[in-house]
Design a protein around this motif. Structure first.
Motif, PDB file in Angstrom:
ATOM      1  N   LEU A   2      36.081   3.720  -9.978  1.00 18.79           N
ATOM      2  CA  LEU A   2      34.929   4.609  -9.984  1.00 18.79           C
ATOM      3  C   LEU A   2      34.261   4.562 -11.358  1.00 18.79           C
ATOM      4  CD1 LEU A   2      36.415   7.746  -8.202  1.00 18.79           C
ATOM      5  CD2 LEU A   2      35.077   5.877  -7.202  1.00 18.79           C
ATOM      6  N   THR A   4      33.284   6.965 -13.137  1.00 16.66           N
ATOM      7  CA  THR A   4      33.852   7.981 -14.024  1.00 16.66           C
ATOM      8  C   THR A   4      35.169   7.541 -14.663  1.00 16.66           C
ATOM      9  OG1 THR A   4      34.833   9.048 -12.081  1.00 16.66           O
ATOM     10  CG2 THR A   4      32.734   9.947 -12.883  1.00 16.66           C
ATOM     11  N   TRP A  35      26.617   4.053 -15.192  1.00 13.54           N
ATOM     12  CA  TRP A  35      27.855   3.738 -14.475  1.00 13.54           C
ATOM     13  C   TRP A  35      28.911   4.798 -14.749  1.00 13.54           C
ATOM     14  CZ3 TRP A  35      28.212  -2.083 -16.156  1.00 13.54           C
ATOM     15  CH2 TRP A  35      27.344  -2.852 -15.372  1.00 13.54           C
ATOM     16  N   SER A  38      28.609   8.006 -12.795  1.00 11.02           N
ATOM     17  CA  SER A  38      28.635   7.867 -11.337  1.00 11.02           C
ATOM     18  C   SER A  38      30.033   8.107 -10.760  1.00 11.02           C
ATOM     19  CB  SER A  38      28.167   6.463 -10.944  1.00 11.02           C
ATOM     20  OG  SER A  38      28.302   6.271  -9.560  1.00 11.02           O
ATOM     21  N   THR A  39      30.060   8.818  -9.650  1.00 12.04           N
ATOM     22  CA  THR A  39      31.331   9.009  -8.932  1.00 12.04           C
ATOM     23  C   THR A  39      31.507   7.942  -7.858  1.00 12.04           C
ATOM     24  OG1 THR A  39      30.258  10.554  -7.411  1.00 12.04           O
ATOM     25  CG2 THR A  39      31.371  11.504  -9.338  1.00 12.04           C
ATOM     26  N   GLU A  40      30.586   7.004  -7.803  1.00  8.17           N
ATOM     27  CA  GLU A  40      30.652   5.889  -6.851  1.00  8.17           C
ATOM     28  C   GLU A  40      31.461   4.737  -7.462  1.00  8.17           C
ATOM     29  OE1 GLU A  40      29.254   5.854  -3.733  1.00  8.17           O
ATOM     30  OE2 GLU A  40      28.821   7.963  -4.143  1.00  8.17           O
ATOM     31  N   PRO A  41      31.995   3.849  -6.628  1.00  3.98           N
ATOM     32  CA  PRO A  41      32.671   2.667  -7.162  1.00  3.98           C
ATOM     33  C   PRO A  41      31.684   1.778  -7.934  1.00  3.98           C
ATOM     34  CG  PRO A  41      33.194   2.967  -4.830  1.00  3.98           C
ATOM     35  CD  PRO A  41      32.088   3.930  -5.164  1.00  3.98           C
TER      36      PRO A  41
END
Length: 77
Positions: A2, A4, A35, A38-41
């Motif tokens: 992730l 984060t 990046w 972001s909590t996204e991969p």
């Protein structure tokens, strides 16, 4: 990974945002910041590049991006 999790990865691998930016060939440090928030991969290619930086320490060598200096054009031109 992730986004984060990227600050912890950078810390563990002794990268600053700027040295990671240069090692990945990213033009803007803002991209790294985005990046990290972001909590996204992370994009798959970024993850693979991070794995390569961990696995091949010789690839960590970062050279600064060259700045092109141009001769200014005279105002009367």
């Amino acid at each position: 990974m992730l986004g984060t999790e990227l600050p912890e990865w950078r810390s563990r691998n002794r990268f600053t945002q700027d040295t990671l930016r240069m090692a990945l060939g990213v033009k803007s440090r803002q991209t790294i910041i985005t990046w990290e928030k972001s909590t996204e991969p992370l994009p798959r290619l970024v993850e693979l590049a991070l794995l390569a930086l961990e696995r091949f320490p010789e690839e960590r060598k970062v050279t600064t991006l060259a700045t092109v200096h141009r001769t200014p054009i005279p105002a009367s031109f």
